[in-house]
Design a protein around this motif. Structure first.
Motif, PDB file in Angstrom:
ATOM      1  N   ASP A 199     124.279  56.050  -9.846  1.00 20.69           N
ATOM      2  CA  ASP A 199     123.410  55.165  -9.082  1.00 20.69           C
ATOM      3  C   ASP A 199     122.326  55.945  -8.327  1.00 20.69           C
ATOM      4  OD1 ASP A 199     122.893  52.441  -8.239  1.00 20.69           O
ATOM      5  OD2 ASP A 199     123.369  53.177  -6.224  1.00 20.69           O
ATOM      6  N   VAL A 200     122.712  57.068  -7.733  1.00 18.35           N
ATOM      7  CA  VAL A 200     121.720  57.878  -7.017  1.00 18.35           C
ATOM      8  C   VAL A 200     120.660  58.375  -7.986  1.00 18.35           C
ATOM      9  CG1 VAL A 200     121.351  59.995  -5.700  1.00 18.35           C
ATOM     10  CG2 VAL A 200     123.329  58.578  -5.203  1.00 18.35           C
ATOM     11  N   LEU A 210     120.400  59.094   5.036  1.00 20.08           N
ATOM     12  CA  LEU A 210     121.421  60.029   4.563  1.00 20.08           C
ATOM     13  C   LEU A 210     121.626  61.188   5.538  1.00 20.08           C
ATOM     14  CD1 LEU A 210     123.090  60.144   1.971  1.00 20.08           C
ATOM     15  CD2 LEU A 210     121.477  61.803   1.114  1.00 20.08           C
ATOM     16  N   LYS A 224     118.267  55.751  -8.788  1.00 15.83           N
ATOM     17  CA  LYS A 224     117.332  55.398  -7.713  1.00 15.83           C
ATOM     18  C   LYS A 224     116.282  56.469  -7.469  1.00 15.83           C
ATOM     19  CE  LYS A 224     119.771  51.793  -5.444  1.00 15.83           C
ATOM     20  NZ  LYS A 224     121.027  51.458  -4.774  1.00 15.83           N
ATOM     21  N   ILE A 225     116.542  57.678  -7.938  1.00 20.60           N
ATOM     22  CA  ILE A 225     115.505  58.717  -7.826  1.00 20.60           C
ATOM     23  C   ILE A 225     114.509  58.551  -8.972  1.00 20.60           C
ATOM     24  CG2 ILE A 225     115.049  61.184  -7.872  1.00 20.60           C
ATOM     25  CD1 ILE A 225     117.887  61.652  -6.909  1.00 20.60           C
ATOM     26  N   GLU A 279     118.793  53.983   2.140  1.00 16.25           N
ATOM     27  CA  GLU A 279     119.980  54.821   2.062  1.00 16.25           C
ATOM     28  C   GLU A 279     119.592  56.303   2.081  1.00 16.25           C
ATOM     29  OE1 GLU A 279     122.279  54.090  -1.416  1.00 16.25           O
ATOM     30  OE2 GLU A 279     124.157  54.437  -0.346  1.00 16.25           O
ATOM     31  N   PHE A 280     118.538  56.637   1.331  1.00 16.53           N
ATOM     32  CA  PHE A 280     118.085  58.030   1.307  1.00 16.53           C
ATOM     33  C   PHE A 280     117.598  58.466   2.685  1.00 16.53           C
ATOM     34  CE2 PHE A 280     117.143  57.460  -3.424  1.00 16.53           C
ATOM     35  CZ  PHE A 280     118.270  58.141  -3.794  1.00 16.53           C
ATOM     36  N   THR A 340     115.462  48.955  -5.169  1.00 16.31           N
ATOM     37  CA  THR A 340     114.934  50.286  -4.911  1.00 16.31           C
ATOM     38  C   THR A 340     114.770  50.516  -3.413  1.00 16.31           C
ATOM     39  OG1 THR A 340     113.729  50.163  -6.979  1.00 16.31           O
ATOM     40  CG2 THR A 340     113.028  51.854  -5.443  1.00 16.31           C
ATOM     41  N   LEU A 359     128.689  56.664  -8.165  1.00 18.06           N
ATOM     42  CA  LEU A 359     127.725  56.957  -7.109  1.00 18.06           C
ATOM     43  C   LEU A 359     126.624  57.876  -7.637  1.00 18.06           C
ATOM     44  CD1 LEU A 359     127.013  56.912  -4.021  1.00 18.06           C
ATOM     45  CD2 LEU A 359     128.352  58.982  -3.821  1.00 18.06           C
ATOM     46  N   GLY A 387     117.802  51.485  -1.834  1.00 11.87           N
ATOM     47  CA  GLY A 387     118.058  52.899  -2.107  1.00 11.87           C
ATOM     48  C   GLY A 387     117.261  53.795  -1.181  1.00 11.87           C
ATOM     49  N   GLY A 425     117.867  62.623  -2.280  1.00 13.22           N
ATOM     50  CA  GLY A 425     118.722  62.377  -3.439  1.00 13.22           C
ATOM     51  C   GLY A 425     119.201  63.645  -4.102  1.00 13.22           C
ATOM     52  N   ARG A 470     127.739  55.150   1.797  1.00  9.06           N
ATOM     53  CA  ARG A 470     128.523  55.629   0.660  1.00  9.06           C
ATOM     54  C   ARG A 470     128.711  57.133   0.734  1.00  9.06           C
ATOM     55  NH1 ARG A 470     125.872  53.561  -4.714  1.00  9.06           N
ATOM     56  NH2 ARG A 470     123.922  54.106  -3.688  1.00  9.06           N
TER      57      ARG A 470
END
Lengths: 446, 343
Positions: free
Chosen positions: A388-389, B103, A392-393, B99-100, B93, A385, B96, A362, B133
């Motif tokens: 949102d990132v 990445l 989420k961190i 996604e991380f 979460t 974005l 997310g 992130g 994204r």
């Protein structure tokens, strides 16, 4: 009212003789000869002293959590790995007056029953390490460290350990890992260091400033310390003031003065540099949310904001921030918030330890996206974005570095969204050298 | 001790983690684990894929925990109430986290040896979203050989640290670890030293992705074209209990036996893993049970063992209904098929 920096400008205060002439090491004599460890802890509890490293957790309470099993050594570790951008108070204190810290270390170690204590100093401050080591040697020579200190029967060995140059080692469990000679990765909590810390033994990790304050508390009593300040924010605090002010530097303030006073009074920052206006303030080191001028001076309810833990965080993150470690960064209207946020994001990207995925990936992602916006290649959806990132961190990582990386980004967008939008909508203007967005109706200078 | 996970209450021993309790209930409830590996001490807490919501800490202190907690390292308290698959925040979460993790992952599944038995594939299939994204370049590393048997492709690594713990706990001499920080951190050996000891091959088994692969097996077969058989041999270094992976009559790969969570039951030595590749070296015990809904079971081998679960059946049925209703009038009339083509 000055507690830590009262004699800091006295020539030769870094030597033990001059330091003792100005009342140094009285606390050691008082604590070791006239008090029990529990009485010292009790005084610190009464003082209401809160951790000065950033989180603001009451020191006395942290000490009382320390597990005390029979036959297991306990440790006190001083966290001098001050690496937060905008914070340079511990550096100043250790460099100018190393004995202030050493005196506090002896008193605190005595209170905790630790016979071995460490000062973990960030590696970049090698000359401070030399100063500390010289001062410790002086203390050994005078019988203030080592076996049977001042004939009280209490033994203490004090070591200085240099860090390897990683911001993450300022996190207490990463610091302990590093101190053990391992890679500085934060540990999962629980167990907390108070139960299993250094070498799996109960350990207290405190900031330089917190430890240094304990000797004054022993000398003058916890109640006297609690008299200073407002409410639960007692005592004095070192603030590292930097940025577009007339007089940048380290100031010791009694908690409870107004932010407006601190910025504009000649006693402290001396106002914004000539011909410019206050735009934003990062009040407690790079990780705390940035606040625009109107919000930092007054709270949402219209009261004047004070330099206290409570007042600065008034209104939550919507309209408030945190006192943090006291890294007070002031920006005038020539500062581009997007560029500033990029600097912070790049720092956290570089300093993430890479252990847990939200922070590792992130921080890099946010850095790259903000960089793109700054370079005029932003997309409309990038702002949401980023929010949102950051969301989420936040709260999903092993240690607070994830939060520290997420807060400045989300706060910058919360309060300066129009600036980000301008960068995306007008890349040809925003990428001009020195270009800064001005809100409609705002003027360049007074 | 009583613990409630997703409204299912069960009794567990003190000291059990939420993950272990959830696994007792079954794979539908168990949180995904990318870094946690029960046989290795100290793993867990890193990937954050298993974060769950604790809505009541314990009987004595029923306050909810303020943050999501990693279920793999959080021990159960009496009367704890946990929400995993029924909590929106947890699922959001987890999206997310996928996604991380993806990445900087190259998504080169078509050329990756791990495809088909990759935990990251499972994780992203179950919890991820299909769209990306990010427009940023991915961080890249050059693949390196860790000695003659192991290939390290750092691009695919998710830094779960499992191999670091495995190398630490199974082998002597610490040569395998992590260098650098953040998203440029990489698994490495000390000054590119080749890993040379009897149990080094286990880092391949513990790797959840295709970052550490078997050089003697690379590109030989897709995993779903091979047939696993349990076998054992007399080995003076390890237990000798392994899984052989056949393609036709040829043993193309030897791995440790894994349980239903993809964790190795007994670590095996390099001789068994890399050198005993003839059927005559082994005593065959029978086909390996592939307990997870794995693509390996989708091969001819064991195909009759899997029962299509509800969504697949439903989807097939719905598709048939749509297909039956489809307007085909614009197509030229088709002659009826010759009887030999009918089934």
């Amino acid at each position: 009212m000055k507690i830590l920096t009262e004699h800091i400008e006295v020539p030769g205060i870094e030597t033990i003789d001059v330091f003792r002439k100005h009342g140094g090491y009285q606390a050691v004599e008082k604590a070791l000869k006239k008090m029990t460890p529990d009485e010292v802890t009790e005084e610190v509890k009464k003082s209401g002293l809160r951790g000065r490293g950033g989180a603001g957790f009451p020191v006395g309470m942290k000490w009382s959590f320390l597990a005390k099993p029979e036959g297991v050594p306990r440790y006190l570790v001083c966290n001098a790995d001050e690496s937060e951008p905008g914070t340079f108070k511990d550096h100043y204190l250790m460099w100018k007056s190393p004995h202030t810290l050493i005196e506090g270390m002896i008193v605190s170690s005595f209170a905790l029953g630790a016979n071995t204590s460490y000062i973990y100093v960030r590696g970049e401050l090698m000359y401070v390490i030399h100063i500390l080591e010289k001062a410790i040697q002086e203390a050994y020579d005078k019988g203030l460290l080592g076996k049977n200190i001042l004939g009280s029967g209490y033994d203490l060995d004090l070591y200085v350990q240099s860090g390897g140059g990683a911001y993450i080692c300022g996190e207490e469990t990463a610091l302990l890992e590093s101190l053990e000679g391992k890679r500085g990765n934060p540990r999962n909590k629980p167990p907390f260091p108070a139960v299993k810390g250094l070498w799996q033994c109960p350990t207290v990790v405190n900031n330089v400033e917190s430890i240094a304050a304990t000797s004054w508390i022993v000398n003058n009593g916890g109640d006297a310390y609690a008299q200073i300040g407002v409410g639960r924010s007692t005592g004095t605090k070192l603030i590292s003031a930097s940025g577009h002010i007339r007089k940048p530097g380290v100031y010791e303030i009694p908690l409870g003065i107004t932010v407006e006073d601190f910025i504009y009074s000649d006693e402290w920052c001396g106002g914004i540099r000539d011909g410019h206006k206050l735009k934003a303030v990062v009040a407690g080191g790079s990780s705390v949310p940035i606040l625009p001028a109107e919000m930092i001076l007054t709270t949402a309810t219209g009261e004047k904001r004070l330099m206290t833990y409570e007042s600065l965080s008034d209104g939550g993150f919507a309209t408030g921030t945190m006192l943090g470690s006291g890294g007070f960064i002031v920006m005038d209207e020539t500062t581009c918030i997007v560029h500033n946020t990029l600097t912070f994001a790049r720092f956290y990207h570089h300093e993430s330890c890479g252990q847990c995925s939200p922070c590792r990936e992130g921080t890099g992602w946010m850095d790259k996206v903000i960089k793109r916006i700054e370079l005029g290649q932003g997309r409309k959806e990038d702002i949401d974005l980023l929010v949102d990132v950051a969301k989420k961190i936040e709260g999903n990582t092993i240690c607070p570095l994830g939060d520290a990386a997420a807060w400045p980004v989300s706060a910058a967008i919360r309060h300066f969204r129009d600036e980000f939008e301008w960068h995306i909508e007008h890349p040809e203007l925003a990428t001009q050298p020195g270009a800064v967005y001005m809100r409609p109706g705002a003027s360049w200078s007074n | 001790m009583k613990v409630t996970i997703d409204n299912i209450t069960l009794e567990v021993e003190p000291g059990t983690t939420i993950m272990q309790a959830a696994r007792m209930i079954g794979p539908e409830i168990a949180p995904p684990a990318m870094c946690y590996y029960e046989p290795l001490k100290g793993t867990g807490g890193k990937c954050r894929g298993c974060l769950v919501k604790v809505t009541a800490g314990s009987e004595k202190d029923p306050r909810p925990m303020p943050k999501l907690v990693p279920s793999c390292i959080t021990t159960v308290q009496d009367g704890m109430i946990v929400e995993n698959t029924i909590n929106e925040q947890v699922l959001e979460t987890r999206k997310g986290i996928v996604e991380f993790l993806l990445l900087n992952h190259p998504l080169d599944c078509p050329v990756c040896d791990q495809a088909g038995e990759c935990h990251l594939q499972d994780f992203s299939f179950e919890h991820g979203v299909s769209a990306t994204r990010t427009v940023e370049d991915r961080n890249t590393f050059d693949p390196v050989d860790l000695g003659p048997y192991i290939k390290l492709n750092m691009n695919r690594c998710i830094l779960c640290y499992r191999c670091v713990y495995a190398a630490d706990q199974l082998t002597e001499g610490r040569v395998h670890g992590v260098m650098h920080r953040g998203d440029h951190a990489e698994i490495s050996t000390y000054i590119e030293k080749a890993i040379d000891n009897d149990f080094s091959g286990n880092v391949i088994d513990v790797c959840p992705v295709g970052a550490l692969t078997d050089r003697t097996y690379r590109f030989k077969s897709r995993v779903w074209f091979s047939k696993p058989e349990d076998a054992h041999c007399d080995c003076d270094k390890c237990s000798g209990n392994v899984t052989l992976w056949y393609r036709g009559d040829e043993v193309i790969r030897v791995t440790g036996r894994k349980n239903e969570w993809g964790e190795v039951k007994e670590f095996i030595c390099n001789t068994c893993r890399f050198e005993r590749k003839k059927t005559s070296d082994w005593v065959i015990e029978g086909p390996t049970k592939i307990a997870r809904h794995s693509v390996i079971s989708a091969n001819k081998y064991g195909a009759n063992l899997i029962q299509p679960s509800f969504p697949i059946k439903q989807a097939a049925l719905e598709y048939k209904l749509i297909d039956d209703d489809r307007d085909r009038s614009f197509l030229p009339a088709r002659k009826s098929l010759p009887s030999s083509e009918k089934k």
